[in-house]
Design a protein around this motif. Structure first.
Motif, PDB file in Angstrom:
ATOM      1  N   SER A  32       0.816  -1.203   0.000  1.00  0.00           N
ATOM      2  CA  SER A  32       0.000   0.000   0.000  1.00  0.00           C
ATOM      3  C   SER A  32       0.855   1.262   0.000  1.00  0.00           C
ATOM      4  O   SER A  32       0.580   2.216  -0.739  1.00  0.00           O
ATOM      5  CB  SER A  32      -0.929  -0.012   1.223  1.00  0.00           C
ATOM      6  OG  SER A  32      -1.714   1.149   1.266  1.00  0.00           O
ATOM      7  N   ASP A  55       2.559   1.830  -3.372  1.00  0.00           N
ATOM      8  CA  ASP A  55       1.587   2.350  -4.332  1.00  0.00           C
ATOM      9  C   ASP A  55       1.376   3.847  -4.121  1.00  0.00           C
ATOM     10  O   ASP A  55       1.343   4.629  -5.087  1.00  0.00           O
ATOM     11  CB  ASP A  55       0.279   1.582  -4.164  1.00  0.00           C
ATOM     12  CG  ASP A  55      -0.717   1.847  -5.285  1.00  0.00           C
ATOM     13  OD1 ASP A  55      -0.298   1.946  -6.450  1.00  0.00           O
ATOM     14  OD2 ASP A  55      -1.918   1.938  -4.995  1.00  0.00           O
ATOM     15  N   LYS A 105      -7.557  -7.923  -1.488  1.00  0.00           N
ATOM     16  CA  LYS A 105      -7.280  -6.542  -1.893  1.00  0.00           C
ATOM     17  C   LYS A 105      -6.052  -6.462  -2.789  1.00  0.00           C
ATOM     18  O   LYS A 105      -5.991  -5.617  -3.686  1.00  0.00           O
ATOM     19  CB  LYS A 105      -7.082  -5.669  -0.655  1.00  0.00           C
ATOM     20  CG  LYS A 105      -8.357  -5.438   0.144  1.00  0.00           C
ATOM     21  CD  LYS A 105      -8.072  -4.611   1.382  1.00  0.00           C
ATOM     22  CE  LYS A 105      -9.322  -4.395   2.221  1.00  0.00           C
ATOM     23  NZ  LYS A 105      -9.036  -3.613   3.451  1.00  0.00           N
ATOM     24  N   LEU A 106      -5.078  -7.316  -2.561  1.00  0.00           N
ATOM     25  CA  LEU A 106      -3.878  -7.326  -3.401  1.00  0.00           C
ATOM     26  C   LEU A 106      -4.197  -7.736  -4.827  1.00  0.00           C
ATOM     27  O   LEU A 106      -3.642  -7.196  -5.788  1.00  0.00           O
ATOM     28  CB  LEU A 106      -2.831  -8.290  -2.832  1.00  0.00           C
ATOM     29  CG  LEU A 106      -1.970  -7.816  -1.676  1.00  0.00           C
ATOM     30  CD1 LEU A 106      -1.057  -8.940  -1.212  1.00  0.00           C
ATOM     31  CD2 LEU A 106      -1.136  -6.606  -2.088  1.00  0.00           C
ATOM     32  N   LYS A 139      -9.061  -6.556  -9.132  1.00  0.00           N
ATOM     33  CA  LYS A 139      -8.989  -5.559 -10.195  1.00  0.00           C
ATOM     34  C   LYS A 139     -10.364  -5.437 -10.841  1.00  0.00           C
ATOM     35  O   LYS A 139     -11.105  -6.423 -10.975  1.00  0.00           O
ATOM     36  CB  LYS A 139      -7.933  -5.918 -11.228  1.00  0.00           C
ATOM     37  CG  LYS A 139      -8.096  -7.298 -11.859  1.00  0.00           C
ATOM     38  CD  LYS A 139      -7.050  -7.549 -12.945  1.00  0.00           C
ATOM     39  CE  LYS A 139      -5.671  -7.716 -12.422  1.00  0.00           C
ATOM     40  NZ  LYS A 139      -4.678  -7.986 -13.496  1.00  0.00           N
ATOM     41  N   ASN A 160      -3.632  -4.713 -10.684  1.00  0.00           N
ATOM     42  CA  ASN A 160      -4.078  -4.716  -9.287  1.00  0.00           C
ATOM     43  C   ASN A 160      -2.960  -4.147  -8.403  1.00  0.00           C
ATOM     44  O   ASN A 160      -1.899  -3.756  -8.898  1.00  0.00           O
ATOM     45  CB  ASN A 160      -4.500  -6.122  -8.843  1.00  0.00           C
ATOM     46  CG  ASN A 160      -3.393  -7.148  -9.005  1.00  0.00           C
ATOM     47  OD1 ASN A 160      -2.209  -6.833  -8.889  1.00  0.00           O
ATOM     48  ND2 ASN A 160      -3.771  -8.391  -9.276  1.00  0.00           N
ATOM     49  N   LEU A 161      -3.197  -4.102  -7.102  1.00  0.00           N
ATOM     50  CA  LEU A 161      -2.219  -3.494  -6.195  1.00  0.00           C
ATOM     51  C   LEU A 161      -0.876  -4.211  -6.267  1.00  0.00           C
ATOM     52  O   LEU A 161       0.180  -3.561  -6.300  1.00  0.00           O
ATOM     53  CB  LEU A 161      -2.764  -3.521  -4.756  1.00  0.00           C
ATOM     54  CG  LEU A 161      -1.819  -3.025  -3.655  1.00  0.00           C
ATOM     55  CD1 LEU A 161      -1.344  -1.609  -3.936  1.00  0.00           C
ATOM     56  CD2 LEU A 161      -2.521  -3.094  -2.296  1.00  0.00           C
ATOM     57  N   ARG A 170       0.818  -3.064  -9.452  1.00  0.00           N
ATOM     58  CA  ARG A 170       1.152  -1.632  -9.549  1.00  0.00           C
ATOM     59  C   ARG A 170       2.490  -1.302  -8.912  1.00  0.00           C
ATOM     60  O   ARG A 170       3.154  -0.350  -9.324  1.00  0.00           O
ATOM     61  CB  ARG A 170       0.046  -0.777  -8.912  1.00  0.00           C
ATOM     62  CG  ARG A 170      -1.259  -0.787  -9.688  1.00  0.00           C
ATOM     63  CD  ARG A 170      -2.142   0.401  -9.319  1.00  0.00           C
ATOM     64  NE  ARG A 170      -2.514   0.432  -7.915  1.00  0.00           N
ATOM     65  CZ  ARG A 170      -3.589  -0.146  -7.403  1.00  0.00           C
ATOM     66  NH1 ARG A 170      -4.407  -0.867  -8.173  1.00  0.00           N
ATOM     67  NH2 ARG A 170      -3.877  -0.020  -6.116  1.00  0.00           N
TER      68      ARG A 170
END
Length: 268
Positions: A34, A37, A79-80, A83, A90-91, A94
């Motif tokens: 996080s 990112d 969450k990772l 998309k 996705n995270l 990224r």
């Protein structure tokens, strides 16, 4: 609140981004994903930043994914990987491809271990400077997984397909010297941070607009059609010719090499 997993400092146009979990060999937990990112977004939005040096604290770049931490919280894994559309990043992706999408050069300093997810992050950089005795590996196959953090975007451009497949299938650990021979790293140095700083000073002699245009052109045109390549070159050149930094670059070459550039144009 504990110390941040990613430290970002900006000085003289250089953003120093440090993976900061040295007690875990900078293993990547959800918070680090996080914060990386957010760091990428911050750098992209700041026209005063002209270059990034990406490194790890405590003598290691990263030992890869902190599997225990991520798997202990199932929603973090969701969450990772989530998309909105299959073709979006996705995270997890990224924090690798995000470096390539920045309009500034990114240099990764690789010391100690650089495994799995750490290798994927490093592949997002434009240049990788490694110690000869550093250890690097595309390690996901060891855990029964596919490398899924977008490192392949760069990998397919810097080495032959058979070598990329061999490293990905075997999860072989390479020394810095072996990685350099295969093209996985750009340069070897006994003091990679010093070498990164020296390279940064050299790169800062280029107009920030020209640097953004060159990076954009090479990354997007490397595997594009000739028509797309020609269109992108012409479009970028017109923008540069109309900008103030092109005039300043000429002044630096012909009269005053110390004349400072303006901040980078937006939109690159």
């Amino acid at each position: 609140m504990g110390e941040r997993c990613v430290q970002v400092t900006v000085e003289n146009g250089i953003a120093n981004v440090v993976l900061n979990r040295p007690e875990k060999f900078n293993a990547i937990n959800y918070l680090m994903f996080s914060e990386l990112d957010k760091a990428i977004k911050r750098i992209k939005s700041d026209p005063r930043i002209r270059l990034v040096i990406l490194s790890g604290a405590g003598g290691h770049f990263s030992s890869g994914l902190d599997v225990k931490s991520v798997m202990s919280a199932p929603m973090q894994a969701v969450k990772l990987l989530f998309k909105g559309l299959p073709g979006n990043a996705n995270l997890a992706q990224r924090v690798s491809i995000g470096w390539q999408r920045l309009p500034v050069p990114v240099i990764a300093v690789l010391e100690g271990c650089c495994y799995g997810g750490g290798m994927q992050i490093a592949l997002g950089a434009d240049f990788r400077i490694a110690c000869p005795n550093s250890k690097l590996s595309i390690m996901e196959a060891k855990w029964g997984l596919v490398p899924d953090m977008a490192g392949l975007v760069a990998l397919r451009q810097i080495m032959p397909k058979d070598q990329a497949m061999l490293l990905s299938l075997t999860a072989k650990v390479l020394s810095g010297e072996e990685a350099k021979a295969l093209g996985l790293v750009t340069q070897l140095s006994d003091n990679p941070m010093l070498s990164a700083q020296q390279l940064a000073e050299e790169l800062l002699n280029t107009s920030p607009d020209a640097a953004a245009a060159i990076k954009l052109s090479i990354n997007r045109s490397w595997t594009a059609s000739v028509r797309s390549l020609l269109c992108r070159e012409s479009w970028s050149q017109v923008r540069l010719l109309l900008g103030k930094n092109r005039t300043i670059a000429a002044v630096r070459q012909l009269k005053d090499p110390t004349k400072p550039y303006k901040d980078r144009q937006s939109g690159w």
